[in-house]
Scaffold this motif. Structure first.
Motif, short mmCIF file in Angstrom:
data_model
loop_
_atom_site.label_atom_id
_atom_site.label_comp_id
_atom_site.label_asym_id
_atom_site.label_seq_id
_atom_site.Cartn_x
_atom_site.Cartn_y
_atom_site.Cartn_z
N ALA A 1 0.89 -1.68 0.04
CA ALA A 1 0.03 -0.08 -0.08
C ALA A 1 0.67 1.18 -0.02
N LEU A 2 2.06 0.96 0.57
CA LEU A 2 3.41 2.60 0.67
C LEU A 2 3.70 2.73 -0.50
N LEU A 3 3.75 1.67 -0.85
CA LEU A 3 4.72 1.49 -2.56
C LEU A 3 3.93 1.43 -4.01
N ALA A 4 2.85 1.28 -3.26
CA ALA A 4 2.17 0.94 -4.91
C ALA A 4 0.49 1.61 -5.39
N THR A 5 0.22 2.73 -4.53
CA THR A 5 -0.91 3.41 -4.59
C THR A 5 -0.65 4.82 -4.92
N PRO A 6 -1.43 4.80 -6.11
CA PRO A 6 -0.94 6.58 -6.89
C PRO A 6 -1.45 7.81 -5.63
N THR A 7 -0.19 9.11 -6.11
CA THR A 7 -0.60 9.72 -5.78
C THR A 7 -1.26 10.52 -5.93
N VAL A 8 -2.02 11.44 -5.32
CA VAL A 8 -3.24 12.39 -5.92
C VAL A 8 -2.96 13.90 -6.59
N SER A 9 -1.71 13.82 -5.82
CA SER A 9 -0.36 15.78 -6.17
C SER A 9 -0.75 15.99 -7.77
N GLU A 10 -0.31 17.51 -7.91
CA GLU A 10 -0.26 17.61 -9.37
C GLU A 10 0.90 17.88 -9.47
N GLY A 11 0.97 18.23 -10.98
CA GLY A 11 2.57 18.52 -11.27
C GLY A 11 3.38 17.46 -12.54
N ASP A 12 4.38 17.53 -12.21
CA ASP A 12 4.29 16.74 -13.95
C ASP A 12 4.90 15.53 -13.74
N ASN A 13 5.71 15.61 -12.36
CA ASN A 13 5.65 13.39 -12.46
C ASN A 13 5.05 13.44 -11.30
N ALA A 14 3.65 14.44 -10.62
CA ALA A 14 3.19 13.18 -9.43
C ALA A 14 2.22 12.41 -9.96
N GLY A 15 1.43 11.51 -11.24
CA GLY A 15 1.22 10.52 -12.00
C GLY A 15 2.14 9.26 -11.44
N LEU A 16 3.57 9.50 -11.01
CA LEU A 16 4.74 8.50 -11.46
C LEU A 16 4.54 8.44 -9.28
N ALA A 17 5.08 9.11 -8.89
CA ALA A 17 4.73 9.47 -7.55
C ALA A 17 3.73 8.67 -6.52
N PRO A 18 4.31 7.53 -5.61
CA PRO A 18 3.54 7.03 -4.62
C PRO A 18 2.79 7.83 -3.91
N ALA A 19 1.84 7.36 -3.03
CA ALA A 19 1.09 8.08 -2.28
C ALA A 19 1.69 8.94 -1.43
N LEU A 20 3.10 7.67 -0.98
CA LEU A 20 3.66 8.12 0.17
C LEU A 20 4.53 9.41 0.09
N ILE A 21 5.01 9.37 -0.35
CA ILE A 21 5.56 10.84 -1.50
C ILE A 21 4.84 12.25 -1.20
N GLY A 22 3.54 11.66 -1.42
CA GLY A 22 2.22 13.03 -1.86
C GLY A 22 2.18 13.41 -0.20
N LEU A 23 1.89 12.15 0.90
CA LEU A 23 1.90 11.80 2.02
C LEU A 23 2.88 13.13 2.79
N ILE A 24 4.27 12.96 2.67
CA ILE A 24 4.42 13.43 3.49
C ILE A 24 5.48 15.09 2.24
N PHE A 25 5.21 15.06 1.48
CA PHE A 25 5.03 16.34 0.85
C PHE A 25 4.25 16.72 1.23
N GLY A 26 3.08 16.70 1.83
CA GLY A 26 1.86 17.41 2.54
C GLY A 26 2.03 17.79 3.91
N ILE A 27 3.42 17.11 4.43
CA ILE A 27 3.56 16.88 5.97
C ILE A 27 4.55 18.03 5.85
N LEU A 28 5.06 17.93 5.26
CA LEU A 28 5.88 19.44 5.16
C LEU A 28 5.24 20.68 4.84
N THR A 29 4.56 20.92 3.79
CA THR A 29 4.38 21.70 3.56
C THR A 29 2.71 22.28 3.82
#
Length: 128
Positions: free
Chosen positions: A61-89
């Motif tokens: 679930a951590l590695l394979a869930t697609p992110t819901v972020s926006e941006g050029d490479n957002a569709g490639l990043a897992p949701a974990l990266i979007g989660l960390i980015f959301g926490i940092l911002t």
């Protein structure tokens, strides 16, 4: 010797010039995820019965869930990266949407695991 190595390295890297960046990134992401899940499955086999499957589903679930972020490479990043980015911002909506995506995939994995364990437990044993 160093010059020959440099020439060889440049020739090797020129192989990737004809391949699109998105294709390389997707291949590395999918291949890395499959490799990590394969490596963890060998560890999970040695864990107690329910714990190994649970940790594998959580890692999936951590590695394979697609992110819901926006941006050029957002569709490639897992949701974990979007989660960390959301926490940092400190974007609450980004944190919640990525966390809910991860939890949904984990819940579906747990449901499939439950159905599989019930099927395996009631399956008749064919012995010769």
């Amino acid at each position: 010797m160093l010059e020959q190595l440099t020439i060889w390295w440049q020739a090797f890297l020129s192989l990737f010039d004809g391949i699109a960046e998105d294709t390389i990134a997707t291949t590395v992401y999918v291949g890395g995820t499959l490799f990590a899940l394969w490596a963890w499955s060998s560890v999970a086999k040695r864990l107690p019965n329910p714990l190994g499957g649970v940790t594998w589903i959580i890692l999936f679930a951590l590695l394979a869930t697609p992110t819901v972020s926006e941006g050029d490479n957002a569709g490639l990043a897992p949701a974990l990266i979007g989660l960390i980015f959301g926490i940092l911002t400190k974007e609450q909506s980004l944190v919640l949407s990525n966390a809910m995506s991860i939890l949904l995939v984990a819940a579906l994995g747990f449901f499939v695991g439950y159905c599989w364990s019930k099927y395996s437990a009631t399956k008749p044993q064919n012995t010769l």
